[in-house]
Structures are given as structure tokens and as C-alpha cells.
Design an enzyme around this catalytic site. Structure first.
Site, mmCIF file in Angstrom:
data_model
loop_
_atom_site.group_PDB
_atom_site.id
_atom_site.type_symbol
_atom_site.label_atom_id
_atom_site.label_comp_id
_atom_site.label_asym_id
_atom_site.label_seq_id
_atom_site.Cartn_x
_atom_site.Cartn_y
_atom_site.Cartn_z
ATOM 1 C CE LYS A 222 -4.418 0.419 2.348
ATOM 2 N NZ LYS A 222 -5.076 0.270 3.649
HETATM 3 O O1 G3P Z 1 -7.947 0.944 5.437
HETATM 4 C C1 G3P Z 1 -8.235 2.232 5.119
HETATM 5 C C2 G3P Z 1 -9.613 2.731 5.501
HETATM 6 O O2 G3P Z 1 -10.580 1.754 5.259
HETATM 7 C C3 G3P Z 1 -9.701 3.392 6.821
HETATM 8 O O3 G3P Z 1 -11.008 3.645 7.250
HETATM 9 O O4 G3P Z 1 -12.605 4.252 9.012
HETATM 10 O O5 G3P Z 1 -10.177 4.861 9.294
HETATM 11 O O6 G3P Z 1 -11.609 6.046 7.635
HETATM 12 P P1 G3P Z 1 -11.352 4.760 8.361
#
Ligand code: G3P
Length: 225
Positions: free
Chosen positions: A84
Site C-alpha cells: 500500500k
Molecule cells: O484501510 C483504510 C480505511 O478503510 C480506513 O477507514 O474508518 O479509518 O476512515 P477509516
């Protein structure tokens, strides 16, 4: 639509992998930091033992040279590893170099269709638009998914749209209706996707109606053994 689990929690990953409903895993530094019990590399190795599908592991370097170093080490962890990289100029430079080496890259922190186009152009296997974080600042995250899916369809772009930062089950349905290839889902969203009150009521009713039969004959399926 493929589902990935957005978590570095081993019991959660194991639970949904064993049910056969998740096709891969995405991690990020925040998710890994939450699982503080062992060295993060040992932890990632354990995840890789459990999962045959793609597992995204994020670099923490921010400059081209160090991103490349970290990405190449990450890629050595397993055949199903996806590196990533963040959506930055250094990130896209590193992506282009790594894609020539056959290393798969998931470009993270995508917040616009132009960023998705650039990442696809530089050779991304996946782009991760963060819909929940857009909704948080009063921009419609699902509009971004609609735009990216449509734009990628207009050209022979092989990069897959990996819907990220998903906060609720309705977003999964909306993303599926738009034809997004993958959604990465936190365990609580996956759990909620199972639920329907009529399913619970239905099971209780079947069991209540069956009580008399069970008292008379016991478990009828035992007679089939
Ligand atoms: O993995 C990246 C993403 O899905 C993070 O989500 O909830 O931290 O905005 P969030």
C-alpha cells in the site's frame, strides 16, 4: 463483489475467512498499531499464514527511495502481498518503479477521481477511495465511487476500485449497485451485514412450532444416522 476485511485483528480475520465471505485483507499503520501484542512483522506473518487472497500492507516512509526499500521488503513477505502506497508524487513514482518489478500496489488515501486516474496510469493494481472520511467532511463519498467506476469503464483500465473507509452496510449495497469491484469492510460492518430482525423472529418461530415434535420424537435427524 469481493469483500476484503479492513483489520489487522487475527481472531476477526480468522472468523470471516473461515466463513468463506472475505477474499482478502487490508491493513494500515493505524490498524496494526492497535494490535500491540507482538512485533508488527511477526503479526503480519501470522495474518499471511491465514490468508491466501491479497493482503495489503502499507509503507510508512514518505520519500521515493525509502518507500521503494520498504515496499520491496514488504513484497518479500509473501506471494499474496500487496504494497500500500499513499497518493503522493513520491508514492506514484515508487508505484511506477514497483509495477515494472511485478509488485502489486494498492494506492491509498484517494479522495478524488483525478487521483484515481493518476494512480491507474502509474500502474496501480487497486485504488482505495476513502468514502467515510469524505462523508465526515460533508462530501459525498459514494459520488466519488460512481465517478471512478464510470471513468475506469470508459477506458481499458484494469485497476480495481477498492472501496475503503466504509462505515455502514448501506454503503456496501450502494457501492455494489455502482459496480465497484471490491469493498474493504471493518469487522463491525461485516457483522451488521448478517443481521435482519425477521431472520431472528423466523428462527424463534420455527423452533417454537417444532417443540412438540421434538418432545415426541427427539431429534428426527438422528434416525438418519
Ligand atoms: O484501510 C483504510 C480505511 O478503510 C480506513 O477507514 O474508518 O479509518 O476512515 P477509516
Amino acid at each position: 463483489m469481493k469483500f476484503f476485511i479492513d483489520s489487522a485483528n487475527i481472531p476477526m480475520i480468522e472468523k470471516f475467512i473461515d466463513m468463506g465471505i472475505v477474499d482478502g485483507v487490508t491493513t494500515n499503520p493505524s490498524l496494526l498499531a492497535k494490535e500491540g501484542a507482538s512485533h508488527p512483522i511477526d503479526h503480519l506473518k501470522k495474518i499471511l499464514e491465514l490468508v491466501t487472497g491479497p493482503v495489503s500492507i502499507e509503507v510508512v516512509a514518505t520519500d521515493y527511495e525509502n518507500m521503494l526499500k520498504e515496499a520491496r521488503s514488504i513484497a518479500k513477505l509473501g506471494k499474496n502481498v500487496v504494497v500500500k502506497l499513499p497518493m503522493t508524487k513520491d508514492g506514484m513514482h515508487a508505484l511506477h518503479t514497483l509495477s515494472k518489478e511485478g509488485i502489486k500496489v494498492n494506492v491509498t488515501l484517494i479522495f478524488s477521481a483525478n487521483q484515481a486516474l493518476i494512480a491507474a496510469k502509474a500502474g496501480a493494481t487497486y485504488v482505495s477511495p476513502f468514502i467515510g472520511r469524505l462523508d465526515d467532511i460533508s462530501f459525498n463519498g459514494m459520488d466519488l465511487i460512481r465517478d471512478i467506476v464510470q471513468i475506469f469503464k470508459n477506458y481499458p483500465i484494469k485497476t480495481e476500485v477498492l472501496v475503503a473507509s466504509v462505515r455502514n452496510p448501506v454503503q456496501v449495497i450502494d457501492a455494489a449497485k455502482l459496480g465497484a469491484g471490491i469493498a474493504t469492510l471493518p469487522p463491525d460492518v461485516l457483522d451488521k451485514m448478517f443481521m435482519h430482525p425477521l431472520t431472528d423472529i423466523g428462527i424463534s418461530r420455527f423452533l417454537a412450532d417444532w417443540k412438540g415434535v421434538e418432545q415426541k420424537y427427539g431429534n428426527i435427524f438422528d434416525s438418519l444416522k
